[in-house]
Structure formats: C-alpha cells, structure tokens
Scaffold this motif. Structure first.
Motif, PDB file in Angstrom:
ATOM      1  N   HIS A 108       1.042  -1.284  -0.196  1.00 43.56           N
ATOM      2  CA  HIS A 108       0.077   0.102   0.027  1.00 43.56           C
ATOM      3  C   HIS A 108       0.776   1.112   0.031  1.00 43.56           C
ATOM      4  CE1 HIS A 108       0.994  -0.733   4.277  1.00 43.56           C
ATOM      5  NE2 HIS A 108       0.355   0.696   4.521  1.00 43.56           N
ATOM      6  N   ASP A 118       5.785   4.560   5.372  1.00 42.85           N
ATOM      7  CA  ASP A 118       6.633   3.267   6.181  1.00 42.85           C
ATOM      8  C   ASP A 118       6.783   2.200   5.187  1.00 42.85           C
ATOM      9  OD1 ASP A 118       3.979   3.142   6.800  1.00 42.85           O
ATOM     10  OD2 ASP A 118       4.345   1.814   8.477  1.00 42.85           O
ATOM     11  N   HIS A 119       5.873   2.194   3.987  1.00 41.59           N
ATOM     12  CA  HIS A 119       6.015   0.863   3.158  1.00 41.59           C
ATOM     13  C   HIS A 119       6.670   1.277   1.773  1.00 41.59           C
ATOM     14  CE1 HIS A 119       3.892  -1.720   6.000  1.00 41.59           C
ATOM     15  NE2 HIS A 119       3.244  -0.521   6.264  1.00 41.59           N
ATOM     16  N   ASP A 168      -0.396  -4.016   7.989  1.00 40.81           N
ATOM     17  CA  ASP A 168      -1.270  -2.973   8.088  1.00 40.81           C
ATOM     18  C   ASP A 168      -2.877  -3.226   7.657  1.00 40.81           C
ATOM     19  OD1 ASP A 168       1.241  -1.625   8.119  1.00 40.81           O
ATOM     20  OD2 ASP A 168       0.358   0.125   7.361  1.00 40.81           O
TER      21      ASP A 168
HETATM   22 ZN   LIG Z   1       2.734   0.330   8.080  1.00 43.50          ZN
END
Ligand SMILES: [Zn+2]
Length: 227
Positions: free
Chosen positions: A40, A44-45, A146
């Motif tokens: 996604h 942080d990804h 997530d």
């Molecule tokens: Zn995350």
C-alpha cells in the motif's frame, strides 16, 4: 520490508526506509532481486523506493525491475520516484510498473518458482496482503501488513504454513497481538510471526497471543527465518 529468498532469486515486499541497507545487513545479494511488491502507499512501506532504485543502479543493475502494486500505491510511488528525475542517472535500469487487482485472491505473478496472490486488507487506505506459494518446496507463506483483522486475510492465509501478520495494536486499521493470533487460529496456519510491532508491545501482550495461538514468534527488524 520483507524479502523472500530462494536458490534462484529474491522477491522484495515493501520498501520503507533504506531497503538496500537492510538487504545487505541480512546477507541478501541485491543483484538477486527479481521483483518488488508493494502492499500500500503509506510512507513506512514505500518511501525508500527512490533510494533503493539509486542504490540498485550503483550496484550495477541493468535489467528492468518489475514493480507490482495496487493502483493507489503505484500512483504515489511513480510520482515520488519521478520527482527525482531518474532519467539523469545515466544508464539507470527501467522500472516496469505492473498494476494489480484489489479483488480477493488475485494472481499477482506466476513463474517457474512462485505463484503469488493478493487479497485486500482493511486499513485507512487500500492495502493488500500477499500469499506466496513456492512451487519447488510447496511451502506457502501469507504476509499481511497494516490491516485490521478481516475475513479476506483469513481466507488468504488458509492452507499456508506461515502467517506473517502485523501487530501494531488494537487501533483503527491495525491489529493487536491477540487479534493476529486469532486470524492465525482461524486460518489454520502452522506458525505465526508478528511484525510491524507496536512501540508499546509488552510481554503480556505476546503471552496473550500465545494463549490463543501457541506457535507465535515476535519477528523484529532483521529477523531471518530459514525454511
Ligand atoms: Zn505500516
């Protein structure tokens, strides 16, 4: 970041922070990376993607890199990467953007080694979890980052040996250790690895998860599992 390494290649999932540093510190050969999958669009990804491309280029990658993701994730990463005007890095490898579906158990890629499928999770932005079926070993791994606990991830994990599930806490868009353990139990996997951990994670929260699903392991950054 998650990396699946087999005898022939490496698949990288998500690209937050300095993915190259993490690969090297885990002993992963950057030149073995076959493709990148994004779950996604949250920073942080994906925020480390441009840096990872530059470092791959500096390592000498020449061949195009396939990058798979749902439309919202690819749109953002294309914009961020494009803002660096990568064309001015002479000879940098191309990125082959491959848009994937948000439908349950969608086929993301299939080759001689892997069948990879995805299903939607439940988060503040569209997100998918992935199921990796290794054709040589028969091992199946489900990765869900997530997400609140949801039936689509339970279904995706069914028949898998391992579930790698987030445990960021019982807050909207995320899961607690106990909720992750419940997903593992409902899916009938053999082992659960908790990732994307809450900064406030306690021993009691881990123990509570183990009460529901005994084969639960806390997998901190740098954790390596050999199958
Ligand atoms: Zn995350």
């Amino acid at each position: 970041m998650l990396a699946l390494v087999d005898a022939k290649s490496t698949i990288l999932i998500d690209c937050g922070g300095d993915a190259m540093h993490r690969c090297l510190s885990c002993g992963i050969d950057p030149m073995s990376i076959q493709s990148v999958l994004l779950s996604h669009k949250d920073p942080d990804h994906v925020s480390g993607f441009p840096l990872f491309m530059v470092k791959l280029w500096l390592h000498g990658r020449k061949e195009p890199l396939p990058v798979y993701g749902i439309p919202s994730a690819l749109d953002l990463v294309k914009k961020v990467y494009g803002a660096f005007d990568p064309g001015h890095w002479k000879g940098i490898h191309d990125v082959r953007w491959i848009e994937t579906s948000l439908k349950p158990e969608a086929v993301v890629l299939e080759n001689d080694q892997w069948l990879i499928q995805s299903s939607p999770g439940k988060h503040g932005v569209p997100v998918v979890g992935y199921r990796f079926s290794n054709k040589a070993t028969g091992i199946r791994v489900c990765y869900s980052c997530d997400t609140e606990p949801c039936d689509s991830i339970v279904s995706l994990a069914q028949g898998c040996d391992i579930l790698i599930h987030e445990a960021n806490g019982n807050i909207p868009g995320h899961s607690s250790t106990v909720q992750a353990a419940d997903v593992a139990s409902r899916a009938g996997v053999n082992s659960l690895y908790l990732i994307h951990l809450s900064k406030d994670l306690t021993k009691d929260q881990v123990a509570a998860a183990k009460d529901i699903f005994p084969d639960t392991t806390v997998a901190k950054d740098g954790f390596i599992l050999e199958l």
